[in-house]
Design a protein around this motif. Structure first.
Motif, mmCIF file in Angstrom:
data_model
loop_
_atom_site.group_PDB
_atom_site.id
_atom_site.type_symbol
_atom_site.label_atom_id
_atom_site.label_comp_id
_atom_site.label_asym_id
_atom_site.label_seq_id
_atom_site.Cartn_x
_atom_site.Cartn_y
_atom_site.Cartn_z
ATOM 1 N N ALA A 196 0.826 -1.204 0.000
ATOM 2 C CA ALA A 196 0.000 0.000 0.000
ATOM 3 C C ALA A 196 0.863 1.258 0.000
ATOM 4 N N MET A 197 1.939 1.223 0.776
ATOM 5 C CA MET A 197 2.829 2.379 0.836
ATOM 6 C C MET A 197 3.528 2.598 -0.497
ATOM 7 N N THR A 198 3.989 1.514 -1.113
ATOM 8 C CA THR A 198 4.761 1.611 -2.352
ATOM 9 C C THR A 198 3.900 1.988 -3.554
ATOM 10 N N HIS A 199 2.724 1.378 -3.661
ATOM 11 C CA HIS A 199 1.907 1.542 -4.864
ATOM 12 C C HIS A 199 0.796 2.583 -4.748
ATOM 13 N N VAL A 200 0.441 2.958 -3.531
ATOM 14 C CA VAL A 200 -0.678 3.888 -3.360
ATOM 15 C C VAL A 200 -0.242 5.193 -2.695
ATOM 16 N N VAL A 201 0.331 5.096 -1.514
ATOM 17 C CA VAL A 201 0.645 6.295 -0.727
ATOM 18 C C VAL A 201 1.853 7.054 -1.281
ATOM 19 N N LEU A 202 2.959 6.351 -1.497
ATOM 20 C CA LEU A 202 4.192 7.014 -1.906
ATOM 21 C C LEU A 202 4.071 7.756 -3.243
ATOM 22 N N PRO A 203 3.424 7.161 -4.277
ATOM 23 C CA PRO A 203 3.259 7.914 -5.534
ATOM 24 C C PRO A 203 2.499 9.230 -5.347
ATOM 25 N N GLN A 204 1.455 9.211 -4.522
ATOM 26 C CA GLN A 204 0.706 10.441 -4.251
ATOM 27 C C GLN A 204 1.558 11.432 -3.463
ATOM 28 N N ALA A 205 2.331 10.908 -2.523
ATOM 29 C CA ALA A 205 3.193 11.774 -1.718
ATOM 30 C C ALA A 205 4.262 12.436 -2.580
ATOM 31 N N LEU A 206 4.851 11.664 -3.485
ATOM 32 C CA LEU A 206 5.895 12.218 -4.361
ATOM 33 C C LEU A 206 5.344 13.355 -5.212
ATOM 34 N N HIS A 207 4.108 13.198 -5.679
ATOM 35 C CA HIS A 207 3.490 14.258 -6.478
ATOM 36 C C HIS A 207 3.346 15.533 -5.649
ATOM 37 N N LYS A 208 3.003 15.388 -4.389
ATOM 38 C CA LYS A 208 2.867 16.553 -3.519
ATOM 39 C C LYS A 208 4.225 17.172 -3.173
ATOM 40 N N MET A 209 5.269 16.341 -3.233
ATOM 41 C CA MET A 209 6.602 16.806 -2.847
ATOM 42 C C MET A 209 7.326 17.571 -3.946
#
Length: 217
Positions: A133-146
């Motif tokens: 979940a962290m790798t495929h869902v949360v982290l991609p969204q977080a990177l976009h915000k970063m």
């Protein structure tokens, strides 16, 4: 005007371009390594692993509150005392990666924290493990915000390479100093041309980041 014409001779411009290449080379390697290290450390801080996250957070806080110039001095003059021989290029990369990696780690931690917790819950309810979940869902969204914060940090990294001139890294500013050191009338022309070169590199990085955002990366 004649001073500018002579200062911008092909020999001097080629010499400056050699320094610019070193600046770009050191910057690209430092950006890549600090990004990877920052993601790992930021993730460790976010998941709050017992003892480990606290220790990592403590080290990051120390590094973030130290002057980059001090870290550069330590890597170049201090590491050889510990038996680790470095040259100006390696020392500069190590110092930049250590400093920028700590900065990126905080950006990553904040970015992950900004993602709606429901995203993790939804992914877990669909059968994903925490890491999936962290790798495929949360982290991609977080990177976009970063992206905006990471861009700002990496642009700062490019400019911070100029600090390494103090340990004789043959980057852009150091080459400019050599040129106007031979003829003091070239001082202003050199500062103008290196300002233009830094602007081109940093602006190009900004345009690349904007492109990533527009394409939804």
């Amino acid at each position: 005007m004649e001073t500018f014409i002579h200062a911008y001779s092909w020999i001097d411009i080629r010499f400056l371009l050699q320094g610019l290449w070193v600046t770009i080379y050191v910057s690209l390697i430092s950006i890549a390594l600090s990004f990877v290290i920052g993601i790992i450390l930021g993730f460790i801080r976010y998941v709050n692993i017992k003892y480990v996250s606290a220790i990592v957070g403590f080290i990051i806080d120390i590094i973030r509150n130290l002057p980059l110039l001090l870290i550069i001095f330590f890597t170049y003059f201090g590491l050889p005392e510990l038996g680790l021989v470095t040259n100006p290029t390696v020392a500069s990369i190590i110092a930049l990666v250590v400093f920028e990696g700590a900065m990126v780690a905080e950006i990553v931690r904040s970015g992950i924290g900004a993602v709606d917790p429901g995203q993790m819950e939804g992914a877990r309810s669909n059968g994903m493990t925490y890491m999936q979940a962290m790798t495929h869902v949360v982290l991609p969204q977080a990177l976009h915000k970063m992206v905006p914060s990471l861009l700002s940090q990496f642009v700062s990294l490019v400019k911070d390479t100029s600090l390494a001139t103090i340990i004789v890294l043959p980057e852009l500013l150091y080459h400019a100093q050599i040129i106007y050191g031979q003829n003091s009338t070239y001082l202003i022309p050199m500062y103008i041309i290196i300002a233009v070169m830094y602007f081109i590199v940093c602006f190009s990085l900004s345009m690349f980041a904007n492109h990533l955002q527009k394409t939804g990366w």
